[in-house]
Design a protein around this motif. Sequence first.
Motif, PDB file in Angstrom:
ATOM      1  N   ASP A   1      26.440 -32.673  87.607  1.00 55.67           N
ATOM      2  CA  ASP A   1      25.649 -33.799  87.114  1.00 55.67           C
ATOM      3  C   ASP A   1      26.209 -34.345  85.807  1.00 55.67           C
ATOM      4  O   ASP A   1      26.213 -35.559  85.581  1.00 55.67           O
ATOM      5  CB  ASP A   1      24.194 -33.374  86.926  1.00 55.67           C
ATOM      6  CG  ASP A   1      23.471 -33.173  88.254  1.00 55.67           C
ATOM      7  OD1 ASP A   1      23.992 -33.635  89.294  1.00 55.67           O
ATOM      8  OD2 ASP A   1      22.392 -32.553  88.249  1.00 55.67           O
ATOM      9  N   LEU A   2      26.707 -33.451  84.957  1.00 53.89           N
ATOM     10  CA  LEU A   2      27.291 -33.890  83.689  1.00 53.89           C
ATOM     11  C   LEU A   2      28.581 -34.674  83.939  1.00 53.89           C
ATOM     12  O   LEU A   2      28.834 -35.697  83.291  1.00 53.89           O
ATOM     13  CB  LEU A   2      27.571 -32.672  82.805  1.00 53.89           C
ATOM     14  CG  LEU A   2      27.889 -32.926  81.332  1.00 53.89           C
ATOM     15  CD1 LEU A   2      26.720 -33.606  80.634  1.00 53.89           C
ATOM     16  CD2 LEU A   2      28.210 -31.601  80.638  1.00 53.89           C
TER      17      LEU A   2
ATOM     18  N   ARG B   1      24.649 -28.197  87.378  1.00 49.54           N
ATOM     19  CA  ARG B   1      24.531 -28.794  86.045  1.00 49.54           C
ATOM     20  C   ARG B   1      25.847 -29.445  85.626  1.00 49.54           C
ATOM     21  O   ARG B   1      25.857 -30.574  85.113  1.00 49.54           O
ATOM     22  CB  ARG B   1      24.103 -27.734  85.026  1.00 49.54           C
ATOM     23  CG  ARG B   1      23.854 -28.280  83.624  1.00 49.54           C
ATOM     24  CD  ARG B   1      23.198 -27.244  82.728  1.00 49.54           C
ATOM     25  NE  ARG B   1      23.962 -26.004  82.644  1.00 49.54           N
ATOM     26  CZ  ARG B   1      23.538 -24.829  83.089  1.00 49.54           C
ATOM     27  NH1 ARG B   1      22.359 -24.715  83.681  1.00 49.54           N
ATOM     28  NH2 ARG B   1      24.290 -23.747  82.967  1.00 49.54           N
ATOM     29  N   ARG B   2      26.969 -28.770  85.846  1.00 46.88           N
ATOM     30  CA  ARG B   2      28.244 -29.359  85.435  1.00 46.88           C
ATOM     31  C   ARG B   2      28.616 -30.537  86.343  1.00 46.88           C
ATOM     32  O   ARG B   2      29.251 -31.500  85.894  1.00 46.88           O
ATOM     33  CB  ARG B   2      29.355 -28.308  85.394  1.00 46.88           C
ATOM     34  CG  ARG B   2      29.943 -27.919  86.717  1.00 46.88           C
ATOM     35  CD  ARG B   2      31.081 -26.930  86.544  1.00 46.88           C
ATOM     36  NE  ARG B   2      31.669 -26.588  87.837  1.00 46.88           N
ATOM     37  CZ  ARG B   2      32.586 -25.643  87.999  1.00 46.88           C
ATOM     38  NH1 ARG B   2      33.028 -24.942  86.975  1.00 46.88           N
ATOM     39  NH2 ARG B   2      33.074 -25.388  89.196  1.00 46.88           N
TER      40      ARG B   2
ATOM     41  N   ALA C   1      30.350 -25.949  78.965  1.00 45.73           N
ATOM     42  CA  ALA C   1      29.753 -26.754  80.030  1.00 45.73           C
ATOM     43  C   ALA C   1      30.516 -26.615  81.341  1.00 45.73           C
ATOM     44  O   ALA C   1      29.935 -26.736  82.420  1.00 45.73           O
ATOM     45  CB  ALA C   1      29.711 -28.218  79.605  1.00 45.73           C
TER      46      ALA C   1
ATOM     47  N   THR D   1      23.071 -22.905  89.872  1.00 50.08           N
ATOM     48  CA  THR D   1      22.453 -23.747  88.846  1.00 50.08           C
ATOM     49  C   THR D   1      23.495 -24.306  87.891  1.00 50.08           C
ATOM     50  O   THR D   1      23.469 -25.493  87.529  1.00 50.08           O
ATOM     51  CB  THR D   1      21.405 -22.939  88.065  1.00 50.08           C
ATOM     52  OG1 THR D   1      20.361 -22.532  88.958  1.00 50.08           O
ATOM     53  CG2 THR D   1      20.786 -23.763  86.947  1.00 50.08           C
ATOM     54  N   ALA D   2      24.438 -23.457  87.470  1.00 46.21           N
ATOM     55  CA  ALA D   2      25.478 -23.902  86.541  1.00 46.21           C
ATOM     56  C   ALA D   2      26.414 -24.907  87.200  1.00 46.21           C
ATOM     57  O   ALA D   2      26.833 -25.893  86.572  1.00 46.21           O
ATOM     58  CB  ALA D   2      26.260 -22.702  86.013  1.00 46.21           C
TER      59      ALA D   2
END
Length: 248
Positions: free
Chosen positions: A142-143, A139-140, A122, A135-136
């Motif tokens: 948001d996580l 995503r991380r 992640a 994108t990655a």
Amino acid sequence: MVSLPHPLPGAVGLSHLSAYDWEAADGVCGGSPHLHLVCTEAYVVTGGRGAVQTLSPDGYRETPLQAGAVAWFTPGTVHRMVQGGGLRITVLMQNSGLPEAGDAVFTFPPSYLDDPERYAAAAALPAVSGPEAETAALRRRDLAVEGYLVLRRALEAGDNGPYLAFQRAAARLVRAKVPAWRELWRAGALATAERTGAQLDALEAGEPGYLAGSDMYAAAPTRLGGYGMCGRRDEYALPGTTLPVPDA
């Protein structure tokens, strides 16, 4: 043996950040909350405005940032850079840039922190640039915000248990890296301090021969706009300034 020739003063690390302008689940635009385990880090604001949100044993705090401001936080402090408009920061990092070389743990939810392989997947970026990297990175971010908001709400309610549990989980995740970090510390911050001691000894003895090795050094960023933890990052491929690392 690691060698870091000609480090910046104090063997600090250096990079430049433009805070992310992606809106998160709580309506705030900014970076990925995380902490460092052995390094103090400083933000020197060079433009724009924003804030840094922190979680510490004292609870939640938001510190405004504007051009000319300096803010720093010690190991264990969860920090999140918040965009307020054109925020740009020069980052000074203890221990030769170690925060960008592994001394950073994102505030992912516990299910990621308890599984090193899942955490690493992640936290990693599949590329250094382009749509896939963006994108990655989003995503991380948001996580990390997902886990951060849980910690923050608990602290605001007077419960520091989740925050302390996160610190312990972070320490477990990086424990295997400590021997490599120790070598970087010895080659950077420790070697710099010992060099100063030797120079003081030489001066006291009236033998300043070491000054014959004086010289001038200069560098420019070697990568612009990479995806860092807090924002788009300009970095230097100099040993002891920004070490060669992934963006996790």
